[in-house]
Structures are given as structure tokens and as C-alpha cells.
Design a protein around this motif. Structure first.
Motif, short mmCIF file in Angstrom:
data_model
loop_
_atom_site.label_atom_id
_atom_site.label_comp_id
_atom_site.label_asym_id
_atom_site.label_seq_id
_atom_site.Cartn_x
_atom_site.Cartn_y
_atom_site.Cartn_z
N THR A 223 0.85 -1.18 0.00
CA THR A 223 0.00 0.00 0.00
C THR A 223 0.89 1.24 0.00
OG1 THR A 223 -1.82 -1.08 1.18
CG2 THR A 223 -1.71 1.33 1.31
N VAL A 224 0.64 2.13 -0.94
CA VAL A 224 1.40 3.38 -1.04
C VAL A 224 0.43 4.53 -0.83
CG1 VAL A 224 2.78 4.89 -2.51
CG2 VAL A 224 3.10 2.40 -2.61
N ALA A 225 0.74 5.41 0.10
CA ALA A 225 -0.08 6.60 0.33
C ALA A 225 0.60 7.80 -0.32
CB ALA A 225 -0.27 6.85 1.82
N LEU A 226 -0.17 8.55 -1.09
CA LEU A 226 0.30 9.77 -1.74
C LEU A 226 -0.47 10.94 -1.17
CD1 LEU A 226 0.22 8.49 -5.45
CD2 LEU A 226 2.17 8.47 -3.88
N VAL A 227 0.24 11.92 -0.65
CA VAL A 227 -0.40 13.09 -0.05
C VAL A 227 -0.02 14.31 -0.88
CG1 VAL A 227 -0.65 14.47 2.05
CG2 VAL A 227 -0.22 12.00 2.23
N GLY A 228 -1.03 15.05 -1.35
CA GLY A 228 -0.77 16.19 -2.23
C GLY A 228 -1.33 17.49 -1.70
N LYS A 229 -0.52 18.52 -1.74
CA LYS A 229 -0.95 19.86 -1.32
C LYS A 229 -1.95 20.42 -2.31
CE LYS A 229 0.88 24.59 -0.99
NZ LYS A 229 2.08 25.44 -1.17
N GLY A 230 -3.13 20.82 -1.79
CA GLY A 230 -4.19 21.30 -2.66
C GLY A 230 -4.63 22.72 -2.34
N VAL A 231 -3.70 23.67 -2.33
CA VAL A 231 -4.06 25.08 -2.13
C VAL A 231 -4.48 25.64 -3.48
CG1 VAL A 231 -3.26 27.37 -1.42
CG2 VAL A 231 -2.53 25.34 -0.15
N GLY A 254 -0.41 21.95 -7.31
CA GLY A 254 0.30 21.01 -8.18
C GLY A 254 0.49 19.63 -7.56
N GLY A 255 0.70 19.57 -6.27
CA GLY A 255 0.82 18.27 -5.60
C GLY A 255 -0.48 17.50 -5.64
N ALA A 256 -1.59 18.19 -5.39
CA ALA A 256 -2.90 17.56 -5.47
C ALA A 256 -3.17 17.06 -6.88
CB ALA A 256 -3.98 18.56 -5.05
N ALA A 257 -2.82 17.86 -7.89
CA ALA A 257 -3.04 17.45 -9.27
C ALA A 257 -2.25 16.19 -9.60
CB ALA A 257 -2.64 18.60 -10.21
N ALA A 258 -1.00 16.13 -9.13
CA ALA A 258 -0.18 14.94 -9.38
C ALA A 258 -0.80 13.70 -8.75
CB ALA A 258 1.23 15.16 -8.86
N VAL A 259 -1.33 13.84 -7.56
CA VAL A 259 -1.96 12.70 -6.89
C VAL A 259 -3.23 12.28 -7.62
CG1 VAL A 259 -3.09 11.92 -4.76
CG2 VAL A 259 -0.95 13.23 -4.64
N LEU A 260 -4.05 13.25 -8.01
CA LEU A 260 -5.27 12.92 -8.75
C LEU A 260 -4.95 12.19 -10.05
CD1 LEU A 260 -7.24 16.26 -8.27
CD2 LEU A 260 -7.94 14.04 -7.39
N GLY A 261 -3.98 12.69 -10.78
CA GLY A 261 -3.62 12.06 -12.04
C GLY A 261 -3.01 10.69 -11.87
N THR A 262 -2.19 10.52 -10.83
CA THR A 262 -1.54 9.23 -10.60
C THR A 262 -2.55 8.15 -10.24
OG1 THR A 262 0.51 10.29 -9.88
CG2 THR A 262 0.16 8.02 -9.19
N THR A 339 3.96 21.95 -4.18
CA THR A 339 4.61 23.17 -4.66
C THR A 339 4.89 23.99 -3.41
OG1 THR A 339 2.39 24.06 -5.03
CG2 THR A 339 3.54 23.19 -6.94
N LEU A 340 5.96 23.64 -2.70
CA LEU A 340 6.08 24.09 -1.31
C LEU A 340 6.93 25.33 -1.12
CD1 LEU A 340 4.77 22.95 1.23
CD2 LEU A 340 6.95 21.94 1.83
N THR A 341 8.09 25.42 -1.74
CA THR A 341 9.00 26.52 -1.39
C THR A 341 9.64 27.18 -2.61
OG1 THR A 341 11.02 25.19 -1.19
CG2 THR A 341 9.60 25.32 0.75
N GLY A 342 9.83 28.49 -2.52
CA GLY A 342 10.66 29.18 -3.50
C GLY A 342 12.11 28.80 -3.36
N SER A 343 12.47 28.32 -2.18
CA SER A 343 13.85 27.92 -1.91
C SER A 343 14.30 26.81 -2.85
CB SER A 343 13.98 27.46 -0.46
OG SER A 343 15.23 26.89 -0.20
N ILE A 344 13.40 25.88 -3.18
CA ILE A 344 13.81 24.78 -4.03
C ILE A 344 14.07 25.27 -5.46
CG2 ILE A 344 11.57 23.93 -4.93
CD1 ILE A 344 14.45 21.80 -3.49
N ILE A 345 13.39 26.32 -5.87
CA ILE A 345 13.64 26.90 -7.20
C ILE A 345 15.00 27.59 -7.20
CG2 ILE A 345 12.80 28.48 -8.95
CD1 ILE A 345 9.98 28.07 -7.86
N GLN A 346 15.32 28.29 -6.12
CA GLN A 346 16.63 28.92 -6.02
C GLN A 346 17.75 27.87 -6.05
OE1 GLN A 346 16.12 31.06 -2.35
NE2 GLN A 346 15.28 32.87 -3.35
N THR A 347 17.45 26.69 -5.51
CA THR A 347 18.45 25.63 -5.44
C THR A 347 18.60 24.87 -6.74
OG1 THR A 347 17.97 25.35 -3.09
CG2 THR A 347 19.16 23.57 -4.16
N LEU A 348 17.48 24.47 -7.34
CA LEU A 348 17.50 23.56 -8.49
C LEU A 348 16.96 24.16 -9.77
CD1 LEU A 348 16.21 20.34 -6.65
CD2 LEU A 348 18.59 20.91 -7.22
N GLY A 349 16.44 25.38 -9.71
CA GLY A 349 15.83 25.96 -10.90
C GLY A 349 14.58 25.21 -11.30
#
Length: 462
Positions: A223-231, A254-262, A339-349
Motif C-alpha cells: 500500500t502506497v499513500a500519496l499526499v498532495g498539497k491542494g491550495v 500542483g501536488g494535489a493534481a499529481a496525486v489525482l492524475g496518478t 509546490t512548497l517553497t521558492g527555496s527549491i527553485i533557487q536551489t535547483l531551478g
């Protein structure tokens, strides 16, 4: 669009012949096979350059770009000459072709025409291994269709996707694809004590929901649980965002969309893995009742949280979603996407999402899935040395450390508190990859990032 596998190219319709650089026939001066290069060998034969030894994800992008650029001009029937190519190669090509027909004109009253090929046309694929290639092509066709639905969801403005509308999307998908969907509405959330989700929702007139999807195959071992942010829209709350790009915050689900699609695609592909999707959903907006910086709120896990920044709301609703998934479903694997932080964009683009996990096996499996699909990940630490960054003087934990460094890591450490020390947990920060600069729009648009990544990972568990 339908796909038919044939042993030889159908010369009566347009034939697309792909060639790698250095392996093309004919006059070198006229066609070199460089990536994306096109040459009309005849009125009914198009040569397509793939570049030097392209990886499979590049095949998807090349065909997606080709078909999108000419999306209004394709004939109703096309042949792809894929003789000598693997079933996986064909799958990537078909996926790209389907995505090339994506139409962003969601609400235009006079949309530009789109070729009927993408809806009612036929793609003939000349290939060597009929049955295996047919299955790969069919799976790619289903994948592309789900991705396009998720792109529509991502690109829809917030007035077209309130939390209850997101829940309705899930229910309709569940009915169509044979999996169960439960929607926990505000009264139920209050009874359960989903205090963090409810706190984020206080400024909104639209009630929050927790959407719970469950796909149960006939046979499964994990069993795999997927939790997606839905703001569905994020103003930042009282800690309000700058106005310049706030309109893009329609993508904060975007996290919620990924979970719905998956979950939808897993049900269509009949993957032998039980999948539970948990989506806490709300707006984060401002009025006199809105949560304020300095407030102390509760959570479903029973822990108290000092709110330093109301724009760090995604981790608050995920806290309730993560604990709900662990408490009610005891999954073997727990993965959250946000889609949690601007920090990750600064890190990885915009080229990769951040991966956080203390489980090396899970992290390696996700990294491999990212390389296979082109939905790449990069692993970052979740060392306990970062715990002090979320230490609060007056509550159990605070939601933000207020420093211009390690923002994505600190957010992951916050989420970890609410996983009940689950041994196989991974957090994916997809802020830079879920909504990006792609050919579908002059600005940024939804990418459906996460769907192929997770399906690839889940397919290896069966």
C-alpha cells in the motif's frame, strides 16, 4: 486518436521517419539528423532529427515539440516509422505526440483550430514487435490523456477550481475509473480535529475539504499513500505575497493534481499496488478572520504549531494530510508532493524537483524513476541538525525559521514531524517543476509533473 501497430509503413499517408545524428541516409548537406531538425524528403515523407544517442525522455520532448508546433496542420492519419526501435521508445514517442495536441485555450470564445488528428485520427506505428509495442503505445496514449487533464486542472483559474470543485473532479474520476473517493467536508474536519487545515482556511468563504482516493486492485502486496498539497489559490494570507506574479498562484495545487492524475492513471493501467491519495485542499486568502503571524494552532497529530509566516501554509495542511494517511491506512510507503517553497527553485531551478527522504532504498527508486521519465529529482539532506530551525519557545514547533537559507530543507523537517516516524517516507518539493516555461504557453503553464514519475515508480512495485 487511436494507435495501430503495423509491420511496414503505410505509404498512403504522411510518414515520419526519425533518424539519429550520424545515422541518417541521403545527402549529409541537406539533413544531418540534429535534434529537432526537419526535412521534407517528399510531400508525403518527413524526416525528423533526434540528435546524437538521445535518451528516452528526449524522445518524448522532440515529438511533443514537433506535433505542438504544427498542431493545426496535421492530416487525420500519420505513420511513424519505428522499425528497429524498442517498445519503450515507441511509448515515449506516442506520449510526446499526444501531449503535442494539448490545447491551452480553455476559456477562449473563438479558439484557434486544432487538427482533428488528435481526437479522431489514426497514428500508424510501423514496428517490429507487434503485441509488446501495442501495449506500450496504449499505455502511453492513456498516460498522455491523463496528463492533459491534469494540465487543464493546473491551468484553470482559481474561480474554476475551488476546493469542492477539486473534490468533484476526484469523484467523477473515481466513478469513471473504478476507485473510491471520500470527501471530508468542513463539519467532518472539525469533528476529526484537522486544526491546521482549518486554520489556513479561516480567511476564505469557500470551505476546505480533505479528498481521500483509494484504488484497490484485485491482487496487491503493498500500500502506497500519496499526499498532495491542494491550495487552490495562495495569496500568502496576512504575510501577503507581492502582486506581480500572484496570478500564478492558481498553480499551488500542483501536488494535489499529481496525486489525482496518478490514482486515475494507476486505475486505468490496473497496477497491482493499492494506492491511497490524500488531498487537503483550501484557499489561503485574507479577511478579518484569517490566521495571523504569531498565532498558535493545533493539528490532527495533536501537536501545537506557532505560525511565524502565514505564507508557509502548505506545510500546515500537509501536516494534517500526512498524519491522516499514516493513522488510517498504515501504508508501506508514504510520499507527499507539494509546490512548497521558492527555496527549491533557487536551489535547483526548473529542471528538477527536490527529494527528501531518510530511506535510501525509496530515494534511489524515485531517483531512477525520475531518470526514466525525465521528471527528474535531486536528493537533499534531512539531517537532524536542522531540527533546531523549527524549534518554538511557546509551541511544539514553528512553521518557518525566518532565515534566507535552507528553506526547502527546513520545510521538509517540519513535515517529518507529522509522519509518525514512518520508515519509508519521501517528500517531493515540486515548486519549480509543476508549473513551468514550456511550449504550450508564452508564459508559464502546467506540466503534469509527477504523474509519469510516480507511475514509473509504482510500476516497479508490482
Amino acid at each position: 486518436m487511436q494507435v495501430k501497430i503495423i509491420p511496414e509503413p503505410n505509404e498512403e499517408v504522411l510518414v515520419i521517419r526519425p533518424f539519429e545524428q550520424g545515422a541518417e541516409p541521403g545527402n549529409q548537406r541537406m539533413f544531418k539528423g540534429e535534434k529537432g531538425e526537419l526535412w521534407w524528403y517528399s510531400s508525403n515523407e518527413l524526416w525528423l532529427g533526434l540528435g546524437k544517442t538521445p535518451k528516452l525522455p528526449a524522445i518524448t520532448k522532440i515529438f511533443r515539440s514537433l506535433f505542438f508546433k504544427r498542431k493545426d496542420r496535421w492530416p487525420v492519419s500519420i505513420t511513424l516509422d519505428a522499425r528497429g526501435k524498442s517498445a519503450e521508445w515507441v511509448g515515449n514517442a506516442v506520449n510526446g505526440i499526444v501531449l503535442g495536441g494539448y490545447d491551452l485555450q480553455l476559456y477562449k470564445t473563438e479558439p484557434k483550430p486544432l487538427s482533428t488528428f488528435f481526437e479522431t485520427g489514426t497514428l500508424f506505428v510501423a514496428a517490429d514487435e507487434g503485441a509488446i509495442v501495442q501495449q506500450s503505445a496504449e499505455n502511453a496514449l492513456k498516460t498522455g490523456r491523463v496528463q492533459k487533464r491534469i494540465m487543464d486542472l493546473m491551468n484553470a483559474p482559481s474561480n474554476y477550481k475551488k476546493p469542492l470543485m477539486l473534490a468533484e473532479w476526484g469523484k467523477q474520476s473515481g466513478e469513471a475509473n473504478g476507485y473510491s473517493v471520500e470527501v471530508l467536508e468542513k463539519d467532518r474536519l472539525e469533528d476529526l480535529g484537522m486544526h491546521a487545515l482549518l486554520a489556513v482556511n479561516k480567511g476564505s468563504t469557500d470551505p476546505p475539504v480533505m479528498i481521500v482516493l483509494e484504488y484497490i486492485p484485485e491482487h496487491y502486496t503493498q500500500t502506497v499513500a500519496l499526499v498532495g498539497k491542494g491550495v487552490t489559490f495562495d495569496t500568502g494570507g496576512i504575510s501577503i505575497k507581492p502582486s506581480a506574479n500572484m496570478h500564478l498562484m492558481k498553480s499551488d495545487m500542483g501536488g494535489a493534481a499529481a496525486v489525482l492524475g496518478t490514482v486515475e492513471l494507476a486505475a486505468q493501467l490496473k497496477l497491482p499496488v493499492r494506492i491511497v491519495g490524500v488531498i487537503p485542499s483550501t484557499e489561503n486568502v485574507v479577511d478579518g478572520s484569517a490566521m495571523k503571524p504569531g498565532d498558535v494552532i493545533g493539528s490532527y497529530a495533536g501537536k501545537t504549531i506557532e505560525v511565524i509566516d502565514t505564507d508557509a501554509e502548505g506545510r500546515l495542511i500537509l501536516a494534517d494530510g500526512l498524519h491522516y494517511a499514516v493513522k488510517h491506512y498504515q501504508p508501506d510507503v508514504l510520499i507527499d508532493l507539494a509546490t512548497l517553497t521558492g527555496s527549491i527553485i533557487q536551489t535547483l531551478g526548473y529542471e528538477a524537483a527536490g527529494l527528501f527522504s531518510t530511506d535510501d532504498g525509496l530515494a534511489d527508486a524515485l531517483l531512477e524513476a525520475g531518470e526514466r521519465t525525465g521528471e527528474r529529482l535531486w536528493r537533499l539532506p534531512v539531517w537532524d541538525e536542522y531540527k533546531e530551525e523549527i524549534s518554538s519557545d511557546i509551541a511544539d514547533i514553528k512553521n518557518y525559521h525566518g532565515k534566507p537559507m535552507a528553506g526547502a530543507i527546513v520545510a521538509a523537517k517540519f513535515l517529518e514531524v507529522f509522519t509518525a516516524e514512518h520508515p519509508a517516507w519521501a517528500h517531493l518539493d515540486i515548486a519549480g517543476t509543476a508549473f513551468g516555461d514550456i511550449e504550450f504557453a508564452p508564459g508559464r503553464a502546467g506540466t503534469a509533473y509527477g504523474v509519469r514519475l510516480l507511475i514509473s515508480y509504482l510500476s516497479k512495485l508490482g
